[in-house]
Design a protein around this motif. Structure first.
Motif, PDB file in Angstrom:
ATOM      1  N   LYS A  42      15.242 -49.029  18.507  1.00 39.05           N
ATOM      2  CA  LYS A  42      14.345 -50.183  18.382  1.00 39.05           C
ATOM      3  C   LYS A  42      14.155 -50.457  16.902  1.00 39.05           C
ATOM      4  O   LYS A  42      14.170 -49.534  16.095  1.00 39.05           O
ATOM      5  CB  LYS A  42      12.985 -49.912  19.025  1.00 39.05           C
ATOM      6  N   ASP A  43      13.948 -51.730  16.568  1.00 35.27           N
ATOM      7  CA  ASP A  43      13.625 -52.026  15.173  1.00 35.27           C
ATOM      8  C   ASP A  43      12.457 -52.992  15.094  1.00 35.27           C
ATOM      9  O   ASP A  43      12.159 -53.725  16.043  1.00 35.27           O
ATOM     10  CB  ASP A  43      14.844 -52.520  14.399  1.00 35.27           C
ATOM     11  N   THR A  51      11.582 -53.167   6.947  1.00 31.20           N
ATOM     12  CA  THR A  51      12.043 -53.021   8.319  1.00 31.20           C
ATOM     13  C   THR A  51      12.029 -51.545   8.666  1.00 31.20           C
ATOM     14  O   THR A  51      12.223 -50.685   7.807  1.00 31.20           O
ATOM     15  CB  THR A  51      13.464 -53.581   8.517  1.00 31.20           C
ATOM     16  N   VAL A  52      11.780 -51.262   9.941  1.00 31.76           N
ATOM     17  CA  VAL A  52      11.751 -49.894  10.428  1.00 31.76           C
ATOM     18  C   VAL A  52      12.581 -49.835  11.704  1.00 31.76           C
ATOM     19  O   VAL A  52      12.373 -50.638  12.621  1.00 31.76           O
ATOM     20  CB  VAL A  52      10.309 -49.413  10.725  1.00 31.76           C
ATOM     21  N   SER A  53      13.528 -48.916  11.739  1.00 26.87           N
ATOM     22  CA  SER A  53      14.314 -48.662  12.942  1.00 26.87           C
ATOM     23  C   SER A  53      13.988 -47.263  13.426  1.00 26.87           C
ATOM     24  O   SER A  53      13.876 -46.332  12.621  1.00 26.87           O
ATOM     25  CB  SER A  53      15.809 -48.759  12.649  1.00 26.87           C
ATOM     26  N   VAL A  54      13.828 -47.125  14.732  1.00 25.25           N
ATOM     27  CA  VAL A  54      13.559 -45.827  15.356  1.00 25.25           C
ATOM     28  C   VAL A  54      14.702 -45.560  16.320  1.00 25.25           C
ATOM     29  O   VAL A  54      14.924 -46.330  17.260  1.00 25.25           O
ATOM     30  CB  VAL A  54      12.199 -45.824  16.094  1.00 25.25           C
ATOM     31  N   ILE A  55      15.422 -44.464  16.069  1.00 27.90           N
ATOM     32  CA  ILE A  55      16.596 -44.129  16.863  1.00 27.90           C
ATOM     33  C   ILE A  55      16.392 -42.737  17.439  1.00 27.90           C
ATOM     34  O   ILE A  55      15.905 -41.842  16.736  1.00 27.90           O
ATOM     35  CB  ILE A  55      17.880 -44.150  16.003  1.00 27.90           C
ATOM     36  N   GLU A  56      16.750 -42.546  18.698  1.00 25.40           N
ATOM     37  CA  GLU A  56      16.600 -41.239  19.348  1.00 25.40           C
ATOM     38  C   GLU A  56      17.958 -40.714  19.813  1.00 25.40           C
ATOM     39  O   GLU A  56      18.740 -41.462  20.406  1.00 25.40           O
ATOM     40  CB  GLU A  56      15.676 -41.343  20.556  1.00 25.40           C
ATOM     41  N   PHE A  57      18.199 -39.449  19.512  1.00 23.61           N
ATOM     42  CA  PHE A  57      19.369 -38.727  20.002  1.00 23.61           C
ATOM     43  C   PHE A  57      18.896 -37.428  20.645  1.00 23.61           C
ATOM     44  O   PHE A  57      17.784 -36.961  20.375  1.00 23.61           O
ATOM     45  CB  PHE A  57      20.327 -38.387  18.848  1.00 23.61           C
ATOM     46  N   ASP A  58      19.751 -36.820  21.450  1.00 24.28           N
ATOM     47  CA  ASP A  58      19.396 -35.568  22.127  1.00 24.28           C
ATOM     48  C   ASP A  58      19.258 -34.383  21.180  1.00 24.28           C
ATOM     49  O   ASP A  58      18.328 -33.595  21.305  1.00 24.28           O
ATOM     50  CB  ASP A  58      20.430 -35.216  23.209  1.00 24.28           C
ATOM     51  N   THR A  59      20.210 -34.222  20.244  1.00 22.16           N
ATOM     52  CA  THR A  59      20.232 -33.013  19.400  1.00 22.16           C
ATOM     53  C   THR A  59      20.586 -33.368  17.955  1.00 22.16           C
ATOM     54  O   THR A  59      21.114 -34.455  17.671  1.00 22.16           O
ATOM     55  CB  THR A  59      21.289 -32.005  19.903  1.00 22.16           C
ATOM     56  N   LEU A  60      20.354 -32.416  17.063  1.00 24.64           N
ATOM     57  CA  LEU A  60      20.762 -32.585  15.667  1.00 24.64           C
ATOM     58  C   LEU A  60      22.283 -32.705  15.542  1.00 24.64           C
ATOM     59  O   LEU A  60      22.782 -33.400  14.661  1.00 24.64           O
ATOM     60  CB  LEU A  60      20.263 -31.415  14.820  1.00 24.64           C
TER      61      LEU A  60
END
Length: 105
Positions: A42-43, A51-60
């Motif tokens: 999402k941004d 601007t701010v973007s938020v990104i999600e992943f499962d692991t490093l």
């Protein structure tokens, strides 16, 4: 889960690059969302131009694979050389999640 917070400001006086920036952004979303471990993106834009973007992943490990993807590396360099005045990236492992679901009607 790992959350990436990407905060950025565009270089002042940029004109005529909006189309290129949008094209690169759309391609990066397309690429990231096809990567293993991708969860969401999402941004947001603030009134002061940040601007701010938020990104999600499962692991490093999934984040590292995204960070090191050759096409993403090219976009990173383009961002530094052409688009961004400044940016900050926070990579955060989630310690706890609380959620309140909306009631079902």
């Amino acid at each position: 889960m790992v959350v990436i917070v990407f905060r950025a400001r565009l270089r002042p006086g940029l004109s005529g690059v909006e189309e290129e920036l949008n094209r690169v952004g759309m391609r990066m979303y397309e690429l990231a969302s096809s990567m293993p471990g991708f969860r969401s993106y999402k941004d947001f834009a603030a009134e002061d131009g940040e601007t701010v973007s938020v990104i999600e992943f499962d692991t490093l490990e999934h984040v590292a694979a995204w960070r090191d993807h050759p096409e993403h590396r090219e976009a990173q360099e383009l961002g530094r050389s052409r688009f961004f005045e400044e940016y900050t990236i926070h990579v955060c492992e989630v310690a706890r999640t609380s959620q309140f679901p909306a009631p079902t009607l």
